[in-house]
Design a protein around this motif. Sequence first.
Motif, PDB file in Angstrom:
ATOM      1  N   TYR A   1       5.713   0.040  -5.517  1.00 14.14           N
ATOM      2  CA  TYR A   1       4.803  -0.915  -4.878  1.00 14.14           C
ATOM      3  C   TYR A   1       5.218  -2.368  -5.117  1.00 14.14           C
ATOM      4  CZ  TYR A   1       1.728   3.143  -4.574  1.00 14.14           C
ATOM      5  OH  TYR A   1       1.206   4.374  -4.305  1.00 14.14           O
TER       6      TYR A   1
ATOM      7  N   SER B   1       0.815  -1.212   0.000  1.00 17.97           N
ATOM      8  CA  SER B   1       0.000   0.000   0.000  1.00 17.97           C
ATOM      9  C   SER B   1       0.847   1.260   0.000  1.00 17.97           C
ATOM     10  CB  SER B   1      -0.939   0.028   1.213  1.00 17.97           C
ATOM     11  OG  SER B   1      -0.212   0.189   2.413  1.00 17.97           O
TER      12      SER B   1
ATOM     13  N   TYR C   1      -1.715  -2.360   7.242  1.00 13.70           N
ATOM     14  CA  TYR C   1      -2.030  -2.099   5.848  1.00 13.70           C
ATOM     15  C   TYR C   1      -1.952  -3.398   5.036  1.00 13.70           C
ATOM     16  CZ  TYR C   1      -1.812   2.688   7.490  1.00 13.70           C
ATOM     17  OH  TYR C   1      -2.036   3.845   8.201  1.00 13.70           O
ATOM     18  N   ALA C   2      -1.170  -3.448   3.964  1.00 19.66           N
ATOM     19  CA  ALA C   2      -1.156  -4.647   3.121  1.00 19.66           C
ATOM     20  C   ALA C   2      -0.627  -5.874   3.858  1.00 19.66           C
ATOM     21  CB  ALA C   2      -0.328  -4.394   1.866  1.00 19.66           C
TER      22      ALA C   2
ATOM     23  N   THR D   1      -4.452  -2.739  -2.785  1.00 14.73           N
ATOM     24  CA  THR D   1      -5.817  -2.485  -2.310  1.00 14.73           C
ATOM     25  C   THR D   1      -5.824  -2.228  -0.803  1.00 14.73           C
ATOM     26  OG1 THR D   1      -6.168  -4.898  -2.196  1.00 14.73           O
ATOM     27  CG2 THR D   1      -6.985  -3.777  -4.144  1.00 14.73           C
ATOM     28  N   GLU D   2      -4.793  -1.573  -0.326  1.00 18.21           N
ATOM     29  CA  GLU D   2      -4.620  -1.215   1.084  1.00 18.21           C
ATOM     30  C   GLU D   2      -4.783  -2.456   1.958  1.00 18.21           C
ATOM     31  OE1 GLU D   2      -5.576   1.750   4.620  1.00 18.21           O
ATOM     32  OE2 GLU D   2      -6.809   0.104   3.933  1.00 18.21           O
ATOM     33  N   GLN D   3      -5.548  -2.400   3.044  1.00 18.32           N
ATOM     34  CA  GLN D   3      -5.620  -3.508   3.994  1.00 18.32           C
ATOM     35  C   GLN D   3      -6.175  -4.782   3.350  1.00 18.32           C
ATOM     36  OE1 GLN D   3      -4.688  -3.152   7.347  1.00 18.32           O
ATOM     37  NE2 GLN D   3      -5.381  -5.113   8.155  1.00 18.32           N
TER      38      GLN D   3
ATOM     39  N   GLN E   1      -0.341   9.167   6.469  1.00 17.67           N
ATOM     40  CA  GLN E   1      -1.316   8.411   7.266  1.00 17.67           C
ATOM     41  C   GLN E   1      -2.195   9.341   8.089  1.00 17.67           C
ATOM     42  OE1 GLN E   1       0.536   4.502   8.840  1.00 17.67           O
ATOM     43  NE2 GLN E   1       2.306   5.693   8.170  1.00 17.67           N
TER      44      GLN E   1
ATOM     45  N   ASP F   1       4.323  -4.579   4.952  1.00 21.39           N
ATOM     46  CA  ASP F   1       4.109  -3.177   4.623  1.00 21.39           C
ATOM     47  C   ASP F   1       4.564  -2.303   5.781  1.00 21.39           C
ATOM     48  OD1 ASP F   1       3.276  -1.163   2.909  1.00 21.39           O
ATOM     49  OD2 ASP F   1       1.158  -1.736   2.931  1.00 21.39           O
TER      50      ASP F   1
ATOM     51  N   GLY G   1     -10.096  -2.335   2.552  1.00 20.69           N
ATOM     52  CA  GLY G   1      -9.129  -1.319   2.170  1.00 20.69           C
ATOM     53  C   GLY G   1      -9.816   0.009   1.931  1.00 20.69           C
ATOM     54  N   ARG G   2      -9.121   1.061   2.272  1.00 21.76           N
ATOM     55  CA  ARG G   2      -9.686   2.393   2.075  1.00 21.76           C
ATOM     56  C   ARG G   2     -10.028   2.601   0.606  1.00 21.76           C
ATOM     57  NH1 ARG G   2      -8.835   7.142   5.644  1.00 21.76           N
ATOM     58  NH2 ARG G   2      -9.840   8.878   4.586  1.00 21.76           N
TER      59      ARG G   2
END
Length: 411
Positions: A139, A107, A339-340, A161-163, A201, A190, A395-396
């Motif tokens: 990434y 992420s 996160y990821a 896809t973030e988390q 953040q 991550d 994910g956010r």
Amino acid sequence: MSAVAVFTGIGVAAPNGLSTPVWWKATLNGESGIRPVSRFDAARYPARLAGEVPGFDAAEHIPNRLLPQTDHMTRLALAAAQEALDDADTDPAQLPEYAAGVVTASSAGGFEFGQRELEALWSKGGQYVSAYQSFAWFYAVNTGQISIRHGLRGPSGVLVTEQAGGLDAVAQARRRLRGGSRLIVTGGVDGAVCPWGWTAQLAGGRLSLADDPTRAYLPFDAAARGYVPGEGGAILILEEAAAARARGARVYGELAGYAATFDAKPGSEQHLSGVLGLRRAVELALADARLAPHDIDVVFADASGVPDLDRAEAEAITAVFGPRRVPVTAPKTMTGRLYAGGAALDLAAALLAIRDALIPPTVNVTRLAEGLELDLVSAEPRPCPVHAALVLARGRGGFNAAAVVVGAQSH
């Protein structure tokens, strides 16, 4: 018939333990890795707590030649990947040339490396910027460095896809196995615990500003006030089951089901109907696994720590399973949200819960918010036969993912 994907190796770098045995013991003992930030001076920032991986000396884990070209989180990923491959007792070099690949989630990329090079640019000039900046921030850098180090030339990629990425990456790895690959290194590590990453953040508006590590990250609690960020995650070895059996591999469990959805646009017909994207992801993952809600022995929650998001997740769980009908846990209260890396670490916890018949606890949550009808495993681990576990991640930006893992003999 589709290839069956099984987990044969686990590698962990977590704020409450470096290596799988150390982290799992700390998790079952309820030991938190959330503490004041030490990687930089956070005194002037409104959020000052983080989950940082303890006792990590990169020189002990990766070759010296990689140190100048890697960010801190990539070094953690390389260490976890080595542990996972060792745990799986496999040497990818013994496989056909294109039979093994790497799919990870990210992420942030190498934020700390990028910050350092930007500082060099601003203060000294372009000639002082490392040539490695061209990829160390990217990434896909963890995927690339792991594949190069271990000679993994098969299908590879990265999910952003973030988390939710930790589950999405493992699902993509399963697709690669179904396409003919025999082994995929997957998961996510991550982190961006540096001033540049910290500022990004904070801009999201969801960080907890509390200074007490025991009261800062309290998902589903009446006193929830946001989350504490962290670094780390898990790298997992996913193999085609027949190939794993043929080499006599120890199997932790199977990735039996997975689904991903997106939240509806606010104001849309689907949004107004109250059908949550997360609930739909759960239902689809169960259908993919050919299981019913009563077959699930534990849910590893996404556990945002943001009251409105916690309530939405609790309602989705209750809608599928019924009020207080399935144990729910969030061991990430001991690490922060990674996160990821977060969902990959939850998958590792789910596999070990199956192995040990123990559900890890959600620490520090003492009073559920009003109206949340969850059977939350808190304070102490709960002895319980675990044959099937559901892992949730959001994910956010509206990403939802759900994965079902089952014991090696359960499906």
